[in-house]
Design a protein around this motif. Sequence first.
Motif, PDB file in Angstrom:
ATOM      1  N   VAL A  74     -33.646  21.932 -33.545  1.00 45.67           N
ATOM      2  CA  VAL A  74     -35.095  21.873 -33.448  1.00 45.67           C
ATOM      3  C   VAL A  74     -35.753  22.854 -34.413  1.00 45.67           C
ATOM      4  CG1 VAL A  74     -37.059  22.178 -31.904  1.00 45.67           C
ATOM      5  CG2 VAL A  74     -34.901  21.262 -31.019  1.00 45.67           C
ATOM      6  N   LEU A  75     -35.177  24.063 -34.461  1.00 44.86           N
ATOM      7  CA  LEU A  75     -35.822  25.144 -35.192  1.00 44.86           C
ATOM      8  C   LEU A  75     -35.766  24.950 -36.712  1.00 44.86           C
ATOM      9  CD1 LEU A  75     -37.341  27.619 -34.338  1.00 44.86           C
ATOM     10  CD2 LEU A  75     -35.246  28.955 -34.555  1.00 44.86           C
ATOM     11  N   ALA A  76     -34.606  24.572 -37.226  1.00 46.17           N
ATOM     12  CA  ALA A  76     -34.457  24.453 -38.679  1.00 46.17           C
ATOM     13  C   ALA A  76     -35.427  23.420 -39.272  1.00 46.17           C
ATOM     14  CB  ALA A  76     -33.014  24.120 -39.037  1.00 46.17           C
ATOM     15  N   PRO A  77     -35.539  22.220 -38.674  1.00 48.10           N
ATOM     16  CA  PRO A  77     -36.524  21.283 -39.219  1.00 48.10           C
ATOM     17  C   PRO A  77     -37.945  21.825 -39.140  1.00 48.10           C
ATOM     18  CG  PRO A  77     -34.984  20.109 -37.829  1.00 48.10           C
ATOM     19  CD  PRO A  77     -34.697  21.574 -37.654  1.00 48.10           C
ATOM     20  N   LEU A  78     -38.248  22.584 -38.076  1.00 50.23           N
ATOM     21  CA  LEU A  78     -39.592  23.153 -37.961  1.00 50.23           C
ATOM     22  C   LEU A  78     -39.861  24.156 -39.079  1.00 50.23           C
ATOM     23  CD1 LEU A  78     -40.279  23.717 -34.151  1.00 50.23           C
ATOM     24  CD2 LEU A  78     -41.492  22.224 -35.762  1.00 50.23           C
ATOM     25  N   VAL A  79     -38.883  25.030 -39.313  1.00 51.37           N
ATOM     26  CA  VAL A  79     -39.043  26.028 -40.374  1.00 51.37           C
ATOM     27  C   VAL A  79     -39.259  25.340 -41.713  1.00 51.37           C
ATOM     28  CG1 VAL A  79     -37.819  27.818 -41.672  1.00 51.37           C
ATOM     29  CG2 VAL A  79     -37.688  27.787 -39.178  1.00 51.37           C
TER      30      VAL A  79
END
Lengths: 295, 331
Positions: A74-79
């Motif tokens: 979830v986090l990597a695509p958001l970043v």
Amino acid sequence: MSMILGVPAAVLFGQLLLGIINGAFYALLSLGLAVIFGLLKIINFAHGAMYMLGAMVTVIMFDAMGINYWVALVLAPLVVGCFGVLLEYFLLRRITGQDHIYSLLLTFGVALMIQGILTNIFGVSGMRYSMPEIFQGGFKLDFMFLPYYRAWVIFMALLVCFGTWFMIEKTKLGSYLRAGTEDAQLMQGFGINVPLLISLTYGFGVMIAAFAGVLAAPIYSVNPVMGSNILIVVFAVVVIGGMGSIAGAIITGLLMGVIEGFTKVFYPEFSSAVIFLVMVVVLLIRPSGLFGKEA
Amino acid sequence: MDHPVNQTNIQQAMLDQQKSDQRRKHILNLVLLALLLIAPAVIYPVFLMKILCFALFAVAFNLLLGFTGLLSFGHAAFLATGSYTTGYLLSNYSGLTTEMGIIVGTAAATVLGVLFALVAIRRQGIYFAMITLALAQLVYFMFVQAPFTGGEDGMHGVPRGHLFGFIDLENNLAMYYFVLAVFLGGYLLVQRVVGSPFGQVLKAIKQNEPRAVSLGYNVNQYKVLAFVMSAGLAGLAGSVKTVVFQLASLNDAHWHMSGEVILMTLLGGTGTLLGPVVGATFVVNLEYQLSQGPLGDWVDPILGAIFVLTVIAFRSGIVGEIQKFVRKNMG
């Protein structure tokens, strides 16, 4: 052992599986390209770099902060998506209205920068990223062995593809997007914040690429140049399918992966070239692509 | 009443402007030519030859981007085809004179140009760029696999041989003046083409393709011709480069090279004759300077940053901006 066309069935199905996995990545990447192209009318040359960033961020977050795969998903695509929004806001926006060639060149320059900087920091040799425990092992089918993680990749890729298709074709936000594709100026007249929509669309397209990157991290070699070669293949896929439809991008991506997989069985030297040859044939027979609408 | 007088005044002023532009150009060209002729006395000839080869490559590319409005992202394929063909011939047929090797190399690139054009011409704009990129990648894979290219190692020790059978090109000065002659030939050819009625149609296509179609021009034919010419000249640049450096490698065929020639052209000024030459000089120098210093590994990010800056801040390029400045301030 059973044979099909003179090839052991296990080998054939094994390559078919690898083909479908590659195809899933082609589908995800060309989907992101198509989403961005729809509203911004640009080809995002930095798409491969965003895919690479997704994978790199996953590995770096794990090494530096111990952030696990599930959070990274979830986090990597958001970043990376936020990075994309900034990129759109500070750079791409400045050349709206110019010839589309310039946005292609701009994103190419950005890709060179990202890739070059990361190469200097991390080198080009692959970084290791171990698969989460739960994915050890696989399904033993009659005709082949299907590792859990490969099944997971196919499942997630299809889920994201379907989700994106659903969002664009069936939701209110999607209707804005489609309206913007038709006539952005008119939509602005209806009081919709088009510049914001454009930023978010770019961010979203980039997010899909980064998501593909996270999925790729445990199975492919993660390095700063992993995005450049796959991007050229995806360009060919996009030409073959045509940018006309979301569904078209997905189907073409999977199909090309399978064709590539089969070529690996029967004529391995040829496998890296086959998609480009399919592109040539499609262009000669049907220049607008399999699913393309425009002439 | 004084309307017609005004009209003639304006026409006269425009003619004067053109004349002074022309005169300035002539003087500039003569000065540059003189500099090129005496340059090897001051600067290492091999370095100059590198600049000239890339300048020719960029001039060839600009015929397409700057004067026809087609962005090819696959010009490395032509450079490499010229390069490998000439390298193979000169290495394997010792009886062959150098210029024959170069001519055949150029011809091979031209034929490849025809094939590319026939496929890529079916789509326009950014699709055209993607298709040429994909086709060039196909050619790249072929060179990786082909037995005669030496794969990852490349082709080394290509003999320079004798020009016309009697001028020894091992001599760097002789080599330099030959490369200079080839470059000038290519440059003048492009200048001639751009100034011809054919070139005018190309510009019309660049500015407004539907209108050119409606005026009855067979636009695709013009585009194919421009593409093939550009491919041939790019091949010529590759052939000559192989003779100069006595090697041909996969670097020439890589997409990175296609990107570099775009940068040279864009940075120098698309649609100007001198722009690509200036751009190539700048980029080759920059790469050399960087490789000597502590920033040797940072060539790629710096090239990328220049790309971004050029696109955002000055799309007319160095020569284009100077032209604007001169017109504004010197009448």
